[in-house]
Design a protein around this motif. Structure first.
Motif: not given
Length: 314
Positions: A20-27, A31-37
């Protein structure tokens, strides 16, 4: 809009079956743009991460990956696979500024403070005490545990070797079943028994006990048969496994003082949710398994480890 600032990061959860990969806002720890391969669709983690990044118009230059396996210095070993990689290898291959590697159980334990009522399902116990430790147990191909401890206004995560504890019998029937499982999995510890291999071995023992000749070869087959109600031995397997998991969880909570709650993570507890919610976790045939007042939750949110990975670099 996808951000690529230094307050955003690529986060991932790396397992033997899924990536699983995503873009996280650290503050904000969102989680956004989550994919599950599927892990089997790629020859390496590097290839999978490259495919994910290629799908994005812009992306951050820092990453944090939660690994289902072990980490030795900078090298990650994925459980039950021969694949290994280092953070430095990913940095060089994908032109990233930094890659942090963290154990998935560590990431999940960190993220427990973020979990709301929509992220978990309570199956036992009373109310959690906010200022007390939390125990986290991941159940799947292997059993892992960690303890989140409050102090100084923040939470610290302590690794646990609870899976190495000897798992004993409660009665004669329990002993016979455990002896069958011990012989097949090659160990007497909770970390050997409370796993997918342990459940399959338990299923075989229960079938033999009933005089049946066939057996299930995967957890998925056991769960399907139990849900359809077509095979009593499958139902018995889930109930007995739930009882064993309840006993282990009770011991872990009592040993660690985890009155902040015990959190069960992983595909097996999630797929057993309905069975465990019906009281199987607490008792079988009137035999108490989980008797602590600390609450027990099954983590249902798929992004828990990803949020924990973001917290590792926050």
């Amino acid at each position: 809009m996808l951000m690529s600032s230094d307050r955003h990061a690529i986060v991932g959860e790396i397992g033997s079956h899924h990536l699983r990969f995503a873009i996280a806002d650290i503050d904000e720890l969102t989680i956004d743009h989550l994919v599950n391969f599927k892990a089997g669709d790629f020859s390496s983690v590097q290839q999978a991460l490259f495919a994910y990044l290629k799908s994005l118009a812009k992306y951050p230059k820092i990453a944090s990956l939660a690994i289902a396996g072990s980490i030795e210095k900078d090298r990650a070993h994925i459980a039950n696979l021969s694949r290994t990689f280092t953070g430095k290898e990913l940095e060089a291959a994908l032109d990233l500024d930094s890659v942090t590697l963290i154990a998935d159980i560590d990431a999940i334990a960190r993220a427990t403070e973020l979990l709301g009522r929509h992220d978990v399902r309570k199956i036992a116990g009373m109310a959690a005490l906010a200022d007390k430790p939390r125990a986290v147990v991941s159940v799947g191909e292997k059993l892992e545990a960690a303890i989140a401890v409050p102090g100084g206004g923040k939470w610290s995560v302590l690794p646990s070797k609870a899976g190495g504890m000897f798992f004993g019998a409660a009665d004669d029937e329990d002993l016979w079943l455990l002896e069958q499982v011990w012989q097949e999995v090659g160990g007497t510890s909770a970390g050997s028994i409370l796993t997918s291999a342990g459940m399959v071995a338990l299923s075989g023992a229960i079938s033999r006990q009933a005089g049946a000749t066939g057996r299930y070869s995967t957890v998925a087959e056991i769960l399907a048969a139990a849900c359809e109600g077509k095979e009593p031995s499958a139902v018995d397997t889930l109930e007995r496994f739930g009882l064993w998991l309840g006993r282990f969880s009770n011991d872990l909570v009592l040993a660690t003082g985890a009155e902040g709650g015990l959190y069960l993570a992983g595909e097996m507890p999630t797929r057993m949710l309905e069975v465990l919610s019906k009281g199987t976790f607490e008792a079988v045939s009137g035999s108490a398994a989980y008797s602590s007042t600390a609450p027990v939750f099954i983590i249902t949110a798929l992004n828990t480890a990803l949020r924990g990975a973001a917290m590792a670099i926050a």
